[in-house]
Design a protein around this motif. Structure first.
Motif, PDB file in Angstrom:
ATOM      1  N   GLU A 104      62.890  60.542 -11.227  1.00  0.00           N
ATOM      2  CA  GLU A 104      63.062  59.386 -10.344  1.00  0.00           C
ATOM      3  C   GLU A 104      62.936  59.791  -8.870  1.00  0.00           C
ATOM      4  OE1 GLU A 104      66.529  56.177  -9.280  1.00  0.00           O
ATOM      5  OE2 GLU A 104      66.367  56.858 -11.356  1.00  0.00           O
ATOM      6  N   THR A 105      63.582  60.881  -8.496  1.00  0.00           N
ATOM      7  CA  THR A 105      63.499  61.358  -7.115  1.00  0.00           C
ATOM      8  C   THR A 105      62.084  61.789  -6.778  1.00  0.00           C
ATOM      9  OG1 THR A 105      65.805  62.096  -7.146  1.00  0.00           O
ATOM     10  CG2 THR A 105      64.370  63.060  -5.463  1.00  0.00           C
ATOM     11  N   ILE A 106      61.463  62.557  -7.657  1.00  0.00           N
ATOM     12  CA  ILE A 106      60.090  63.021  -7.433  1.00  0.00           C
ATOM     13  C   ILE A 106      59.154  61.828  -7.308  1.00  0.00           C
ATOM     14  CG2 ILE A 106      58.153  64.324  -8.418  1.00  0.00           C
ATOM     15  CD1 ILE A 106      60.505  66.073  -7.454  1.00  0.00           C
ATOM     16  N   GLY A 107      59.296  60.844  -8.184  1.00  0.00           N
ATOM     17  CA  GLY A 107      58.452  59.654  -8.130  1.00  0.00           C
ATOM     18  C   GLY A 107      58.626  58.874  -6.835  1.00  0.00           C
ATOM     19  N   LEU A 108      59.865  58.732  -6.392  1.00  0.00           N
ATOM     20  CA  LEU A 108      60.136  58.030  -5.135  1.00  0.00           C
ATOM     21  C   LEU A 108      59.479  58.747  -3.962  1.00  0.00           C
ATOM     22  CD1 LEU A 108      61.613  55.935  -3.333  1.00  0.00           C
ATOM     23  CD2 LEU A 108      63.545  57.522  -3.309  1.00  0.00           C
ATOM     24  N   LEU A 109      59.671  60.056  -3.890  1.00  0.00           N
ATOM     25  CA  LEU A 109      59.117  60.820  -2.774  1.00  0.00           C
ATOM     26  C   LEU A 109      57.585  60.818  -2.786  1.00  0.00           C
ATOM     27  CD1 LEU A 109      61.562  63.867  -2.614  1.00  0.00           C
ATOM     28  CD2 LEU A 109      61.636  61.716  -1.337  1.00  0.00           C
ATOM     29  N   GLN A 110      57.002  60.950  -3.959  1.00  0.00           N
ATOM     30  CA  GLN A 110      55.542  60.902  -4.054  1.00  0.00           C
ATOM     31  C   GLN A 110      55.021  59.527  -3.640  1.00  0.00           C
ATOM     32  OE1 GLN A 110      55.072  62.239  -8.139  1.00  0.00           O
ATOM     33  NE2 GLN A 110      54.484  64.288  -7.449  1.00  0.00           N
ATOM     34  N   GLY A 111      55.749  58.495  -4.000  1.00  0.00           N
ATOM     35  CA  GLY A 111      55.378  57.146  -3.588  1.00  0.00           C
ATOM     36  C   GLY A 111      55.464  56.963  -2.081  1.00  0.00           C
ATOM     37  N   LEU A 112      56.509  57.523  -1.467  1.00  0.00           N
ATOM     38  CA  LEU A 112      56.647  57.438  -0.016  1.00  0.00           C
ATOM     39  C   LEU A 112      55.521  58.189   0.693  1.00  0.00           C
ATOM     40  CD1 LEU A 112      60.513  57.925   0.379  1.00  0.00           C
ATOM     41  CD2 LEU A 112      59.209  55.796   0.641  1.00  0.00           C
ATOM     42  N   ILE A 113      55.161  59.351   0.174  1.00  0.00           N
ATOM     43  CA  ILE A 113      54.063  60.126   0.761  1.00  0.00           C
ATOM     44  C   ILE A 113      52.759  59.354   0.633  1.00  0.00           C
ATOM     45  CG2 ILE A 113      52.631  62.196   0.460  1.00  0.00           C
ATOM     46  CD1 ILE A 113      55.279  63.673  -0.330  1.00  0.00           C
ATOM     47  N   GLY A 114      52.496  58.807  -0.546  1.00  0.00           N
ATOM     48  CA  GLY A 114      51.266  58.036  -0.756  1.00  0.00           C
ATOM     49  C   GLY A 114      51.196  56.811   0.133  1.00  0.00           C
ATOM     50  N   ALA A 115      52.301  56.099   0.246  1.00  0.00           N
ATOM     51  CA  ALA A 115      52.338  54.905   1.097  1.00  0.00           C
ATOM     52  C   ALA A 115      52.140  55.277   2.570  1.00  0.00           C
ATOM     53  CB  ALA A 115      53.664  54.169   0.912  1.00  0.00           C
ATOM     54  N   ALA A 116      52.733  56.388   2.981  1.00  0.00           N
ATOM     55  CA  ALA A 116      52.575  56.832   4.372  1.00  0.00           C
ATOM     56  C   ALA A 116      51.119  57.168   4.665  1.00  0.00           C
ATOM     57  CB  ALA A 116      53.472  58.036   4.651  1.00  0.00           C
ATOM     58  N   LYS A 117      50.452  57.823   3.732  1.00  0.00           N
ATOM     59  CA  LYS A 117      49.030  58.149   3.919  1.00  0.00           C
ATOM     60  C   LYS A 117      48.194  56.875   4.060  1.00  0.00           C
ATOM     61  CE  LYS A 117      48.918  62.560   1.467  1.00  0.00           C
ATOM     62  NZ  LYS A 117      48.343  63.255   0.305  1.00  0.00           N
ATOM     63  N   ILE A 118      48.491  55.894   3.232  1.00  0.00           N
ATOM     64  CA  ILE A 118      47.775  54.616   3.314  1.00  0.00           C
ATOM     65  C   ILE A 118      48.029  53.958   4.670  1.00  0.00           C
ATOM     66  CG2 ILE A 118      47.697  52.260   2.393  1.00  0.00           C
ATOM     67  CD1 ILE A 118      48.300  53.560  -0.392  1.00  0.00           C
ATOM     68  N   GLN A 119      49.271  53.958   5.113  1.00  0.00           N
ATOM     69  CA  GLN A 119      49.633  53.344   6.391  1.00  0.00           C
ATOM     70  C   GLN A 119      48.950  54.056   7.553  1.00  0.00           C
ATOM     71  OE1 GLN A 119      51.496  50.577   6.912  1.00  0.00           O
ATOM     72  NE2 GLN A 119      51.013  50.741   9.074  1.00  0.00           N
ATOM     73  N   ILE A 120      48.934  55.371   7.522  1.00  0.00           N
ATOM     74  CA  ILE A 120      48.305  56.142   8.605  1.00  0.00           C
ATOM     75  C   ILE A 120      46.808  55.872   8.652  1.00  0.00           C
ATOM     76  CG2 ILE A 120      47.766  58.488   9.396  1.00  0.00           C
ATOM     77  CD1 ILE A 120      50.592  59.245   8.193  1.00  0.00           C
ATOM     78  N   LYS A 121      46.158  55.858   7.502  1.00  0.00           N
ATOM     79  CA  LYS A 121      44.716  55.574   7.475  1.00  0.00           C
ATOM     80  C   LYS A 121      44.444  54.159   7.973  1.00  0.00           C
ATOM     81  CE  LYS A 121      40.612  55.363   4.761  1.00  0.00           C
ATOM     82  NZ  LYS A 121      39.524  56.043   5.093  1.00  0.00           N
ATOM     83  N   ALA A 122      45.259  53.202   7.572  1.00  0.00           N
ATOM     84  CA  ALA A 122      45.069  51.814   8.016  1.00  0.00           C
ATOM     85  C   ALA A 122      45.276  51.686   9.526  1.00  0.00           C
ATOM     86  CB  ALA A 122      46.030  50.886   7.272  1.00  0.00           C
ATOM     87  N   ALA A 123      46.232  52.426  10.060  1.00  0.00           N
ATOM     88  CA  ALA A 123      46.544  52.326  11.489  1.00  0.00           C
ATOM     89  C   ALA A 123      45.564  53.087  12.370  1.00  0.00           C
ATOM     90  CB  ALA A 123      47.963  52.842  11.747  1.00  0.00           C
ATOM     91  N   THR A 124      44.963  54.159  11.814  1.00  0.00           N
ATOM     92  CA  THR A 124      44.131  55.025  12.647  1.00  0.00           C
ATOM     93  C   THR A 124      42.658  55.043  12.257  1.00  0.00           C
ATOM     94  OG1 THR A 124      44.440  57.002  11.258  1.00  0.00           O
ATOM     95  CG2 THR A 124      46.095  56.589  12.986  1.00  0.00           C
TER      96      THR A 124
END
Length: 94
Positions: A20-40
């Motif tokens: 559960e912890t690993i899945g949450l953290l991997q999801g946060l990393i993936g979402a952050a990458k998507i957000q950064i690409k969308a913003a930049t």
């Protein structure tokens, strides 16, 4: 690996390897990458310290503000102000 670096950044026990912890953290990393690409408009480079900082800042913000129920003692927190110049620097860099 970003996951191993994110755990101490979030002050999560390094021994905490439950799915559960690993899945949450991997999801946060993936979402952050998507957000950064969308913003930049730039692909995220996991070896670039500024890109990693942006990922960690977004992941931390989302991790600390993951409750959907708000009350008057803890208002909704906006994305950290310092993230804006970091994203702008990523966008304008080569």
């Amino acid at each position: 690996m970003l996951l191993d670096e994110l755990k101490p950044y979030l002050r999560i026990d390094l021994e905490d390897n439950d799915e559960e912890t690993i899945g949450l953290l991997q999801g946060l990393i993936g979402a952050a990458k998507i957000q950064i690409k969308a913003a930049t408009g730039k692909e995220v480079d996991e070896t670039n310290d500024l890109h990693k900082l942006a990922i960690f800042m977004l992941a931390t913000h989302w991790h600390e503000n993951r409750n959907v129920v708000l009350n008057s003692t803890r208002p909704l927190q906006e994305i950290p102000h310092m993230l804006t110049p970091i994203l702008m620097t990523i966008e304008w860099s080569d």
